[in-house]
Design an enzyme around this catalytic site. Sequence first.
Site, PDB file in Angstrom:
ATOM      1  N   LYS A 170       0.859  -1.185   0.000  1.00 50.98           N
ATOM      2  CA  LYS A 170       0.000   0.000   0.000  1.00 50.98           C
ATOM      3  C   LYS A 170       0.892   1.231   0.000  1.00 50.98           C
ATOM      4  CE  LYS A 170      -4.447   0.975   0.136  1.00 50.98           C
ATOM      5  NZ  LYS A 170      -5.367   0.386  -0.859  1.00 50.98           N
TER       6      LYS A 170
ATOM      7  N   THR B  60      -3.710  -5.114   0.431  1.00 50.84           N
ATOM      8  CA  THR B  60      -3.113  -3.792   0.653  1.00 50.84           C
ATOM      9  C   THR B  60      -4.026  -2.926   1.516  1.00 50.84           C
ATOM     10  OG1 THR B  60      -4.044  -2.797  -1.354  1.00 50.84           O
ATOM     11  CG2 THR B  60      -1.934  -3.943  -1.563  1.00 50.84           C
TER      12      THR B  60
ATOM     13  N   HIS C 200      21.120  26.864 -10.265  1.00 56.14           N
ATOM     14  CA  HIS C 200      21.965  27.875 -10.899  1.00 56.14           C
ATOM     15  C   HIS C 200      21.413  29.287 -10.686  1.00 56.14           C
ATOM     16  CE1 HIS C 200      24.180  24.676 -12.773  1.00 56.14           C
ATOM     17  NE2 HIS C 200      23.106  24.219 -13.383  1.00 56.14           N
TER      18      HIS C 200
END
Length: 296
Positions: free
Chosen positions: A12, A57, A251
């Site tokens: 799950k 699950t 950057h």
Amino acid sequence: MSIILGPNRYGKAETRLVRVVRDGGVHHIKDVNVGSSLSGDMEAVHLTGSNASVLPTDTQKNTAYAFARKHGIDQIEDFALLLARHYVGSQPAIHHARVEIEEYSWSRIPVSGDRGESGKQHSFVRDGAEVRTCVVHHDRDGRTTVVSGLTDLVVLNSTGSEFHGYIVDEYTTLQPTTDRILATAVSAQWRHTGDDSDFGPSYREVRTCLLEAFAETHSLSLQQTLYEMGKRVLNTRDEVCEIRFAMPNKHHFLVDLSPFGLDNDNEVFHAADRPYGLIEGTVLRADAPDAGFAWE
């Protein structure tokens, strides 16, 4: 042609769970995202569709909720260990459990006593983008690994960073610099030597090591900074044997203001979000125990 079933697991993912502890008028909140993955005697379900060895699950989701109520949640590593050991210990068909947890931090919003709210502390504000993480593996042979970590720890040095002496070919346009902004969003995972660390203080101290090393390193490259951060952790924290990093180079490019008759002595920058350099690396003790399945 012979066909066989390869490695597999199921579970799950992303069970969102918020646990509130009410201590009179003072409340404590734990906000986590739990994922579990189980493996073992799963050939039949794949080859014949038999679910006799499958722990649904949905049951895994319910177990996380029930354990939060029964046992509470203090350190996420301890909660992950509790779940992983439960799955392997309670189900003969399950040989290995992997539990991953993310924790989202909240801070209290002070409430004025002038409005008659003195003693009540139940308002919170979400803390930034940083997320605390852990991954725990446990199997029926008693092998256990704990990996703690964090993501999106955004840091910046406005000076103390250089970049020069790199390879130059016909496609290189980047100019060397001896003074630049160095910024990144640190994702780091560190492996514990055992499963009995005091995870709360350990996490706070590792995080402090990362920040101090970033701030104190005069950087000639982000790779150098990465290594110094990892080295600081390993030299300071005996319970950590390995640390892995993913650090995007956020950057900052100096803006040309000459068209407007203005100079720009490292004061105004364009913060670019993409493309970006991605620096990844691992720092570990030479005698670190085998990682096994720690990073799977």
